[in-house]
Design a protein around this motif. Structure first.
Motif, PDB file in Angstrom:
ATOM      1  N   VAL A  57       9.050  -2.980  11.429  1.00  0.00           N
ATOM      2  CA  VAL A  57       7.912  -2.609  12.272  1.00  0.00           C
ATOM      3  C   VAL A  57       6.829  -1.959  11.412  1.00  0.00           C
ATOM      4  O   VAL A  57       5.642  -2.276  11.539  1.00  0.00           O
ATOM      5  N   ASN A  58       7.237  -1.062  10.521  1.00  0.00           N
ATOM      6  CA  ASN A  58       6.279  -0.411   9.618  1.00  0.00           C
ATOM      7  C   ASN A  58       5.615  -1.434   8.696  1.00  0.00           C
ATOM      8  O   ASN A  58       4.415  -1.376   8.454  1.00  0.00           O
ATOM      9  N   TRP A  59       6.409  -2.352   8.166  1.00  0.00           N
ATOM     10  CA  TRP A  59       5.895  -3.401   7.287  1.00  0.00           C
ATOM     11  C   TRP A  59       4.856  -4.237   8.029  1.00  0.00           C
ATOM     12  O   TRP A  59       3.782  -4.529   7.487  1.00  0.00           O
ATOM     13  N   LEU A  60       5.148  -4.592   9.280  1.00  0.00           N
ATOM     14  CA  LEU A  60       4.206  -5.361  10.095  1.00  0.00           C
ATOM     15  C   LEU A  60       2.925  -4.569  10.362  1.00  0.00           C
ATOM     16  O   LEU A  60       1.821  -5.129  10.327  1.00  0.00           O
ATOM     17  N   MET A  61       3.073  -3.268  10.612  1.00  0.00           N
ATOM     18  CA  MET A  61       1.883  -2.427  10.794  1.00  0.00           C
ATOM     19  C   MET A  61       1.042  -2.445   9.517  1.00  0.00           C
ATOM     20  O   MET A  61      -0.188  -2.504   9.575  1.00  0.00           O
ATOM     21  N   GLY A  62       1.699  -2.399   8.384  1.00  0.00           N
ATOM     22  CA  GLY A  62       0.995  -2.442   7.111  1.00  0.00           C
ATOM     23  C   GLY A  62       0.202  -3.721   6.928  1.00  0.00           C
ATOM     24  O   GLY A  62      -0.898  -3.704   6.372  1.00  0.00           O
ATOM     25  N   LEU A  63       0.751  -4.835   7.411  1.00  0.00           N
ATOM     26  CA  LEU A  63       0.030  -6.105   7.303  1.00  0.00           C
ATOM     27  C   LEU A  63      -1.307  -6.054   8.030  1.00  0.00           C
ATOM     28  O   LEU A  63      -2.269  -6.696   7.620  1.00  0.00           O
ATOM     29  N   VAL A 111       3.132   0.743   3.224  1.00  0.00           N
ATOM     30  CA  VAL A 111       2.342   0.296   2.078  1.00  0.00           C
ATOM     31  C   VAL A 111       2.878  -1.036   1.552  1.00  0.00           C
ATOM     32  O   VAL A 111       2.094  -1.893   1.108  1.00  0.00           O
ATOM     33  N   ALA A 112       4.173  -1.247   1.630  1.00  0.00           N
ATOM     34  CA  ALA A 112       4.733  -2.545   1.230  1.00  0.00           C
ATOM     35  C   ALA A 112       4.135  -3.663   2.078  1.00  0.00           C
ATOM     36  O   ALA A 112       3.868  -4.760   1.570  1.00  0.00           O
ATOM     37  N   GLY A 113       3.908  -3.381   3.349  1.00  0.00           N
ATOM     38  CA  GLY A 113       3.253  -4.362   4.205  1.00  0.00           C
ATOM     39  C   GLY A 113       1.793  -4.538   3.842  1.00  0.00           C
ATOM     40  O   GLY A 113       1.279  -5.661   3.804  1.00  0.00           O
ATOM     41  N   VAL A 114       1.108  -3.435   3.582  1.00  0.00           N
ATOM     42  CA  VAL A 114      -0.304  -3.502   3.188  1.00  0.00           C
ATOM     43  C   VAL A 114      -0.459  -4.404   1.965  1.00  0.00           C
ATOM     44  O   VAL A 114      -1.363  -5.241   1.900  1.00  0.00           O
ATOM     45  N   LEU A 115       0.433  -4.246   1.012  1.00  0.00           N
ATOM     46  CA  LEU A 115       0.358  -5.013  -0.236  1.00  0.00           C
ATOM     47  C   LEU A 115       1.121  -6.333  -0.162  1.00  0.00           C
ATOM     48  O   LEU A 115       1.330  -6.997  -1.171  1.00  0.00           O
ATOM     49  N   LYS A 116       1.546  -6.679   1.051  1.00  0.00           N
ATOM     50  CA  LYS A 116       2.172  -7.974   1.332  1.00  0.00           C
ATOM     51  C   LYS A 116       3.405  -8.271   0.479  1.00  0.00           C
ATOM     52  O   LYS A 116       3.576  -9.367  -0.056  1.00  0.00           O
ATOM     53  N   GLU A 117       4.254  -7.241   0.355  1.00  0.00           N
ATOM     54  CA  GLU A 117       5.553  -7.461  -0.296  1.00  0.00           C
ATOM     55  C   GLU A 117       6.259  -8.555   0.505  1.00  0.00           C
ATOM     56  O   GLU A 117       6.310  -8.494   1.732  1.00  0.00           O
ATOM     57  N   PRO A 118       6.805  -9.568  -0.153  1.00  0.00           N
ATOM     58  CA  PRO A 118       7.484 -10.630   0.598  1.00  0.00           C
ATOM     59  C   PRO A 118       8.618 -10.063   1.469  1.00  0.00           C
ATOM     60  O   PRO A 118       9.392  -9.210   1.024  1.00  0.00           O
ATOM     61  N   LEU A 119       8.692 -10.547   2.695  1.00  0.00           N
ATOM     62  CA  LEU A 119       9.677 -10.022   3.644  1.00  0.00           C
ATOM     63  C   LEU A 119      11.113 -10.127   3.133  1.00  0.00           C
ATOM     64  O   LEU A 119      11.872  -9.160   3.282  1.00  0.00           O
ATOM     65  N   PRO A 120      11.544 -11.237   2.530  1.00  0.00           N
ATOM     66  CA  PRO A 120      12.941 -11.280   2.044  1.00  0.00           C
ATOM     67  C   PRO A 120      13.251 -10.172   1.026  1.00  0.00           C
ATOM     68  O   PRO A 120      14.294  -9.524   1.103  1.00  0.00           O
ATOM     69  N   THR A 121      12.346  -9.939   0.083  1.00  0.00           N
ATOM     70  CA  THR A 121      12.536  -8.876  -0.904  1.00  0.00           C
ATOM     71  C   THR A 121      12.579  -7.524  -0.206  1.00  0.00           C
ATOM     72  O   THR A 121      13.439  -6.677  -0.489  1.00  0.00           O
ATOM     73  N   PHE A 122      11.638  -7.317   0.704  1.00  0.00           N
ATOM     74  CA  PHE A 122      11.577  -6.086   1.491  1.00  0.00           C
ATOM     75  C   PHE A 122      12.904  -5.835   2.202  1.00  0.00           C
ATOM     76  O   PHE A 122      13.475  -4.746   2.111  1.00  0.00           O
ATOM     77  N   LEU A 123      13.400  -6.835   2.912  1.00  0.00           N
ATOM     78  CA  LEU A 123      14.634  -6.679   3.688  1.00  0.00           C
ATOM     79  C   LEU A 123      15.825  -6.316   2.807  1.00  0.00           C
ATOM     80  O   LEU A 123      16.602  -5.413   3.144  1.00  0.00           O
ATOM     81  N   VAL A 124      15.977  -6.998   1.703  1.00  0.00           N
ATOM     82  CA  VAL A 124      17.124  -6.747   0.824  1.00  0.00           C
ATOM     83  C   VAL A 124      17.090  -5.327   0.262  1.00  0.00           C
ATOM     84  O   VAL A 124      18.079  -4.583   0.344  1.00  0.00           O
ATOM     85  N   LEU A 125      15.948  -4.924  -0.281  1.00  0.00           N
ATOM     86  CA  LEU A 125      15.868  -3.606  -0.915  1.00  0.00           C
ATOM     87  C   LEU A 125      15.951  -2.467   0.104  1.00  0.00           C
ATOM     88  O   LEU A 125      16.634  -1.468  -0.138  1.00  0.00           O
TER      89      LEU A 125
END
Length: 146
Positions: A57-63, A111-125
């Motif tokens: 949800v936070n990642w999506l908000m960042g997008l 911020v990971a969402g703002v900078l468009k960190e790929p979702l698969p990488t985001f999820l794993v880490l």
């Protein structure tokens, strides 16, 4: 039915705790562990999955931040947002392993969402970091460490 409600409650608490809303999922996890009625691995997994999905949800908000940042009501000043982006660029995706931190962890996921960190990488880490945190909470609760 009671088992399902307990796991659902833990999932919900962990999900909400990962968002910008205040919630203490660790207390729910500890209570369920101490009840000695539930499988430890299932509890840790449930909390970890819920907390990881809440971070999405936070990642999506960042997008969506870039579209909203010029609005008067936007809660983050432009200089603070730039500072956060600079910090994330410096430490990179590996900082997501710290997304479990009570102070700053949510900001890392936004911020990971703002900078468009790929979702698969985001999820794993994020999942690794959250699972390690809940594993430590479980170990401390059971007296294995601490």
């Amino acid at each position: 039915m009671v088992d399902l409600a307990a796991y659902a409650g833990l999932f919900f608490a962990a999900f909400i705790a990962a968002t910008i809303f205040p919630m203490q999922s660790e207390a729910v996890l500890v209570g369920l562990i101490l009840s000695d009625r539930y499988a430890l691995a299932a509890l840790v997994l449930t909390a970890s999955v819920g907390n990881t999905l809440g971070s999405v949800v936070n990642w999506l908000m960042g997008l969506g931040v870039e579209r909203l940042r010029d609005r008067r009501w936007f809660p983050v000043k432009p200089d603070k947002l730039e500072k956060a982006k600079t910090w994330y660029r410096k430490y990179g995706k590996w900082s997501l392993l710290l997304s479990w931190l009570p102070i700053g962890g949510d900001a890392i996921t936004v911020v990971a969402g703002v900078l468009k960190e790929p979702l698969p990488t985001f999820l794993v880490l994020v999942f690794i970091g959250k699972t390690l945190r809940y594993g430590v909470v479980a170990a401390v609760t059971l007296g294995v460490i601490g």
